[in-house]
Design a protein around this motif. Structure first.
Motif, PDB file in Angstrom:
ATOM      1  N   GLY A 393       0.783  -1.221   0.000  1.00 39.75           N
ATOM      2  CA  GLY A 393       0.000   0.000   0.000  1.00 39.75           C
ATOM      3  C   GLY A 393       0.814   1.271   0.000  1.00 39.75           C
ATOM      4  N   GLY A 394       2.128   1.153   0.305  1.00 38.96           N
ATOM      5  CA  GLY A 394       2.966   2.339   0.375  1.00 38.96           C
ATOM      6  C   GLY A 394       4.070   2.391  -0.665  1.00 38.96           C
ATOM      7  N   VAL A 395       5.053   1.514  -0.505  1.00 39.88           N
ATOM      8  CA  VAL A 395       6.259   1.573  -1.353  1.00 39.88           C
ATOM      9  C   VAL A 395       5.944   1.369  -2.827  1.00 39.88           C
ATOM     10  N   MET A 396       5.189   0.306  -3.160  1.00 44.15           N
ATOM     11  CA  MET A 396       4.922   0.017  -4.572  1.00 44.15           C
ATOM     12  C   MET A 396       4.007   1.066  -5.209  1.00 44.15           C
ATOM     13  N   VAL A 397       3.138   1.663  -4.415  1.00 45.35           N
ATOM     14  CA  VAL A 397       2.287   2.740  -4.928  1.00 45.35           C
ATOM     15  C   VAL A 397       3.143   3.941  -5.317  1.00 45.35           C
ATOM     16  N   ILE A 398       4.109   4.275  -4.480  1.00 45.55           N
ATOM     17  CA  ILE A 398       4.992   5.414  -4.768  1.00 45.55           C
ATOM     18  C   ILE A 398       5.908   5.100  -5.951  1.00 45.55           C
ATOM     19  N   ILE A 399       6.433   3.872  -6.007  1.00 45.05           N
ATOM     20  CA  ILE A 399       7.278   3.473  -7.146  1.00 45.05           C
ATOM     21  C   ILE A 399       6.481   3.563  -8.441  1.00 45.05           C
ATOM     22  N   GLY A 400       5.235   3.087  -8.407  1.00 44.65           N
ATOM     23  CA  GLY A 400       4.402   3.140  -9.600  1.00 44.65           C
ATOM     24  C   GLY A 400       4.135   4.561 -10.059  1.00 44.65           C
ATOM     25  N   SER A 401       4.116   5.495  -9.126  1.00 44.96           N
ATOM     26  CA  SER A 401       3.831   6.883  -9.484  1.00 44.96           C
ATOM     27  C   SER A 401       4.947   7.523 -10.298  1.00 44.96           C
ATOM     28  N   ILE A 402       6.164   6.997 -10.202  1.00 49.36           N
ATOM     29  CA  ILE A 402       7.299   7.588 -10.920  1.00 49.36           C
ATOM     30  C   ILE A 402       7.824   6.706 -12.043  1.00 49.36           C
ATOM     31  N   ALA A 403       7.315   5.463 -12.157  1.00 45.96           N
ATOM     32  CA  ALA A 403       7.771   4.552 -13.211  1.00 45.96           C
ATOM     33  C   ALA A 403       7.093   4.906 -14.529  1.00 45.96           C
ATOM     34  N   THR A 404       7.614   4.346 -15.627  1.00 42.81           N
ATOM     35  CA  THR A 404       7.016   4.587 -16.945  1.00 42.81           C
ATOM     36  C   THR A 404       5.883   3.603 -17.202  1.00 42.81           C
ATOM     37  N   LEU A 405       4.992   3.945 -18.129  1.00 44.45           N
ATOM     38  CA  LEU A 405       3.864   3.093 -18.487  1.00 44.45           C
ATOM     39  C   LEU A 405       4.337   1.724 -18.960  1.00 44.45           C
ATOM     40  N   GLU A 406       5.379   1.707 -19.811  1.00 43.39           N
ATOM     41  CA  GLU A 406       5.867   0.449 -20.371  1.00 43.39           C
ATOM     42  C   GLU A 406       6.445  -0.457 -19.295  1.00 43.39           C
ATOM     43  N   GLN A 407       7.159   0.108 -18.333  1.00 42.02           N
ATOM     44  CA  GLN A 407       7.792  -0.693 -17.283  1.00 42.02           C
ATOM     45  C   GLN A 407       6.762  -1.413 -16.425  1.00 42.02           C
ATOM     46  N   VAL A 408       5.737  -0.688 -15.981  1.00 39.12           N
ATOM     47  CA  VAL A 408       4.779  -1.308 -15.068  1.00 39.12           C
ATOM     48  C   VAL A 408       3.898  -2.332 -15.779  1.00 39.12           C
ATOM     49  N   TRP A 409       3.513  -2.078 -17.042  1.00 40.74           N
ATOM     50  CA  TRP A 409       2.669  -3.033 -17.759  1.00 40.74           C
ATOM     51  C   TRP A 409       3.448  -4.292 -18.137  1.00 40.74           C
ATOM     52  N   THR A 410       4.702  -4.137 -18.532  1.00 38.39           N
ATOM     53  CA  THR A 410       5.519  -5.295 -18.905  1.00 38.39           C
ATOM     54  C   THR A 410       5.718  -6.222 -17.718  1.00 38.39           C
ATOM     55  N   LEU A 411       6.025  -5.662 -16.565  1.00 39.81           N
ATOM     56  CA  LEU A 411       6.215  -6.466 -15.369  1.00 39.81           C
ATOM     57  C   LEU A 411       4.911  -7.144 -14.963  1.00 39.81           C
ATOM     58  N   GLY A 412       3.800  -6.414 -15.094  1.00 34.68           N
ATOM     59  CA  GLY A 412       2.503  -6.984 -14.753  1.00 34.68           C
ATOM     60  C   GLY A 412       2.141  -8.171 -15.632  1.00 34.68           C
ATOM     61  N   ASP A 413       2.384  -8.061 -16.941  1.00 36.32           N
ATOM     62  CA  ASP A 413       2.105  -9.158 -17.870  1.00 36.32           C
ATOM     63  C   ASP A 413       2.937 -10.397 -17.546  1.00 36.32           C
ATOM     64  N   PHE A 414       4.188 -10.177 -17.178  1.00 32.51           N
ATOM     65  CA  PHE A 414       5.092 -11.289 -16.880  1.00 32.51           C
ATOM     66  C   PHE A 414       4.585 -12.103 -15.694  1.00 32.51           C
ATOM     67  N   PHE A 415       4.260 -11.426 -14.599  1.00 30.54           N
ATOM     68  CA  PHE A 415       3.793 -12.130 -13.416  1.00 30.54           C
ATOM     69  C   PHE A 415       2.403 -12.724 -13.627  1.00 30.54           C
ATOM     70  N   MET A 416       1.567 -12.064 -14.424  1.00 30.13           N
ATOM     71  CA  MET A 416       0.242 -12.581 -14.732  1.00 30.13           C
ATOM     72  C   MET A 416       0.339 -13.954 -15.380  1.00 30.13           C
TER      73      MET A 416
END
Length: 470
Positions: A393-416
């Motif tokens: 609820g804290g760290v990953m939310v803040i990391i997501g706020s500064i990461a790029t669109l491509e980075q967060v979606w690519t990582l999400g697809d991999f774990f999915m």
């Protein structure tokens, strides 16, 4: 690292995963004789039936409860998020309007998969201090007696939903609020983190109560605005369907070699949105207090329809009507905001920003619970739970706020992909119990029993592995 992950997710095994997912959906549809179609009336009846949240025994009444409707809302809260507003836009921008058709297909067949996994979650759920707890880790352990696989799933879903997916939700909220109001990403991320942690530390009861308020409000509001856009452009609706169908089967795509991309993008974004087969919704489906496991299975199948056929279609129609998907250079939530702005004026981007905040924020707190349920499967130590709460609820939310669109979606697809494979193997091996439960439920309905009930003695060969339903 990003390049390596991208290579993995776009490789042959991703196509294999999609094939297995579709094959499982078709198999479950055939085995259940189209439960998601022939029992849709029963789904709505259960949703509105007060008996769906009644306690199953006097002992149950001593515990706090998550009602069937609340469990439905929490699962819809995690489904209805960035996948519906940003994910659909990304699919159309990359794969074309035809990808929407394949999102519909994956929802229609995937709802049968959702029925099976959520029914199994109810069957093998356990009593916790404050509520029931369960999910794939529990039915893998109790049904398959395979602890290493159960622990593997618990670790993967914690990484996927509690950490990776929450960065996606945060990233989309920040992009939407920056586009609408010019707000700083990191400031928004911190505010979201504080709000999320306040709810998260209240446990599943607080998460369920908040979701039961936010989900109906945001879904109805977004649907009504999209409906206004559709009515204003009613003459373009035949064109919208024609564009979608041409893109799904068109000769232009075949000739250009992009048809495969259209199909894959549509299915991947559809899976991210409705989560059928991922093993996520069963974690909250197991928390509901119902009189028969099939009830939550049916409601979770309805959740898939709500997510993709309703909310995703709203976004797709607005974007296609606007025409901005074609060579606009826009992607993600920015495309959705621009499309809405073109159709309803300056109010559009602001409304989308507010909607995505509610959609994604409810997903953050729902995603968190998926991780907590699985951490509790591995350990009961409170300090581990507290560290996870801060990270999710804290760290990953803040990391997501500064990461790029491509980075967060690519990582999400991999774990999915990883958690989906693990869950599909489990439910294929255990699906016979879900279908026997369905037969029992339908048999009681045919006998005139309005509120079917289940007792674990009806499955004598696994009665010792069922902790509840006594």
């Amino acid at each position: 690292m990003s390049e390596i992950v991208t290579l993995i997710t776009d490789s042959l095994w991703t196509y294999l995963l999609i094939g297995v997912l579709v094959a499982c959906g078709i198999w479950f549809t055939i085995k259940s004789r189209g439960v998601q179609f022939r029992m849709i009336g029963e789904m709505f009846r259960i949703l509105g039936d007060s008996t769906a949240s009644s306690a199953t025994s006097q002992e149950d009444k001593k515990h706090k409860h998550v009602s069937s409707f609340q469990a439905f809302c929490v699962s819809v809260a995690t489904r209805v998020g960035t996948g519906n507003l940003a994910g659909v836009a990304t699919a159309i921008a990359i794969g074309g309007p035809g990808s929407v058709f394949w999102m519909w297909i994956i929802a229609l067949i995937g709802s049968a998969t959702s029925f099976v996994e959520s029914t199994l979650a109810q069957l093998f759920k356990q009593r916790n201090k404050d509520s029931f707890v369960g999910g794939p880790a529990y039915y893998i352990m109790k049904g398959l007696h395979c602890r290493w696989m159960a622990v593997l799933f618990a670790v993967l879903i914690t990484l996927t939903f509690g950490l990776s997916y929450n960065s996606i939700q945060s990233n989309t909220i920040c992009d939407a609020l920056h586009s609408a109001f010019g707000w700083n990403h990191i400031v928004v991320g911190i505010v979201i983190a504080v709000m999320g942690l306040t709810i998260i530390f209240g446990g599943i009861q607080r998460i369920a109560r908040i979701s039961a308020v936010i989900v109906p409000f945001m879904a109805i509001g977004y649907f009504l605005l999209a409906l206004v856009v559709v009515i204003m452009n009613i003459d373009l609706i035949p064109h919208v369907f024609a564009v979608i169908l041409r893109g799904a089967f068109g000769f232009e795509q075949m000739a250009g070699g992009t048809l495969g991309m259209t199909i894959m993008i549509g299915i991947r974004r559809g899976l991210f949105s409705n989560e059928a087969g991922e093993g996520s919704a069963p974690n909250v489906a197991a928390t509901a207090t119902v009189t028969h496991p099939v009830k939550q299975g049916l409601l979770q199948a309805l959740g898939v329809f709500t997510d993709t056929l309703l909310v995703c279609s709203c976004t797709a129609f607005v974007i296609i009507i606007s025409g901005l998907y074609d060579n606009s250079g826009l992607n993600g939530i920015s495309l959705t905001q621009a499309a809405m702005g073109k159709e309803v004026g300056s109010f559009g981007p602001t409304f989308v920003a507010i909607a995505i905040f509610l959609f994604a924020f409810s997903s953050i707190i729902g995603n968190y619970y998926y991780g907590e349920a699985n951490i509790r499967f591995m350990t009961s130590k409170q300090w581990v739970i507290n560290i996870y709460r801060i990270m999710s609820g804290g760290v990953m939310v803040i990391i997501g706020s500064i990461a790029t669109l491509e980075q967060v979606w690519t990582l999400g697809d991999f774990f999915m992909a990883l958690i989906t494979i693990c869950n599909l193997v489990a439910i294929i091996l255990l699906d016979k119990y879900a279908f026997r439960l369905l037969d029992d439920y339908r048999s009681q309905k045919r006998q005139g029993i309005k509120d079917p009930r289940f007792h674990r003695s009806k499955l004598p060969e696994i009665e010792k592995d069922i902790d509840c339903w006594d």
